[in-house]
Design a protein around this motif. Sequence first.
Motif, PDB file in Angstrom:
ATOM      1  N   HIS A 101      16.946 -36.603 -13.008  1.00 19.70           N
ATOM      2  CA  HIS A 101      16.688 -38.008 -13.311  1.00 19.70           C
ATOM      3  C   HIS A 101      16.053 -38.734 -12.123  1.00 19.70           C
ATOM      4  CE1 HIS A 101      20.758 -38.085 -11.506  1.00 19.70           C
ATOM      5  NE2 HIS A 101      20.396 -39.258 -11.037  1.00 19.70           N
ATOM      6  N   ALA A 117      18.841 -43.428 -20.446  1.00 15.19           N
ATOM      7  CA  ALA A 117      18.991 -44.262 -19.251  1.00 15.19           C
ATOM      8  C   ALA A 117      20.367 -44.025 -18.636  1.00 15.19           C
ATOM      9  CB  ALA A 117      18.832 -45.741 -19.614  1.00 15.19           C
ATOM     10  N   ASP A 121      22.152 -47.824 -14.611  1.00 12.61           N
ATOM     11  CA  ASP A 121      20.745 -48.172 -14.402  1.00 12.61           C
ATOM     12  C   ASP A 121      20.643 -49.645 -13.990  1.00 12.61           C
ATOM     13  OD1 ASP A 121      17.988 -48.726 -14.590  1.00 12.61           O
ATOM     14  OD2 ASP A 121      17.739 -47.189 -16.124  1.00 12.61           O
TER      15      ASP A 121
END
Length: 276
Positions: A101, A117, A121
């Motif tokens: 990621h 996500a 985040d």
Amino acid sequence: MTSTPTQQPDPVLADTAAVELARAAAQEEAGAERIGDHVGVIAEDEVSATHLFEAEHAGYRGWNWAVTVAFAGPGTPLSVSEVVLLPGDEALVAPDWVPWHERVRAGDLGVGDLLPAPEDDPRLAPGYVASDDPAVEEVALEVGLGRVRVLSREGVLDAAQRWHSGDFGPRSEMARSAPAHCGTCGFYQRVAGSLGAAFGICANELTPADGHVVHVEYGCGAHSEVEVEGGPAIPVADVVYDDAVLDVEANEVFDAGADTASAGTPAGTSAGESGQ
């Protein structure tokens, strides 16, 4: 592990017999590959030490075979505890692993790919928390809590900065040569929320920005109010002559039995006149 000894091991663990035992163990592990020179020995503790030999495997320049030998005390034989390949001071090694990621970049997402996500985040905030966006707050009040997460202030600023400096921002080459800005164009559709103060969507299919987020100060030559001196701009297509599509007709066959006198008489004269 380096190839330079940093401690002095027990003499029993460093003598010739220990070196030969370690070399034999390394050779067994390496198979047909040659074991290089003995380059050092490092004491692990009071009863074990690691011998280092140059590795001559292709692609392992600067690596060492590390063979750890141990003994249980006087009168007991030496034994091999471990045989591994370890990088030396000048070894070529792979870079540190980076979680996937953190490696993903814009444009990496392909058809069918999933990119969830992260829970933390910073670009997103829970929908029931103030989002600094009046439009979002209004919607949240109308439908309960609204979406699970919405853009945080950091997410809004990050998007604004990215769009402002992108291909459809005010500093792009197209914008600098445009006759007017998008903010005064009929094809400009302002986005909702706080980003609407500076961004909208282009709805002119004839421009490269069609369907893209554009800055209010972006512009192009297809502005809705653009005028050309001398009358409206009329697209003119270049005429191309393509003989590949021409229709070809065969000439009429000459009739040898036709009246030769008539054939030789000029048009508009009679046979008598032609003889005068």
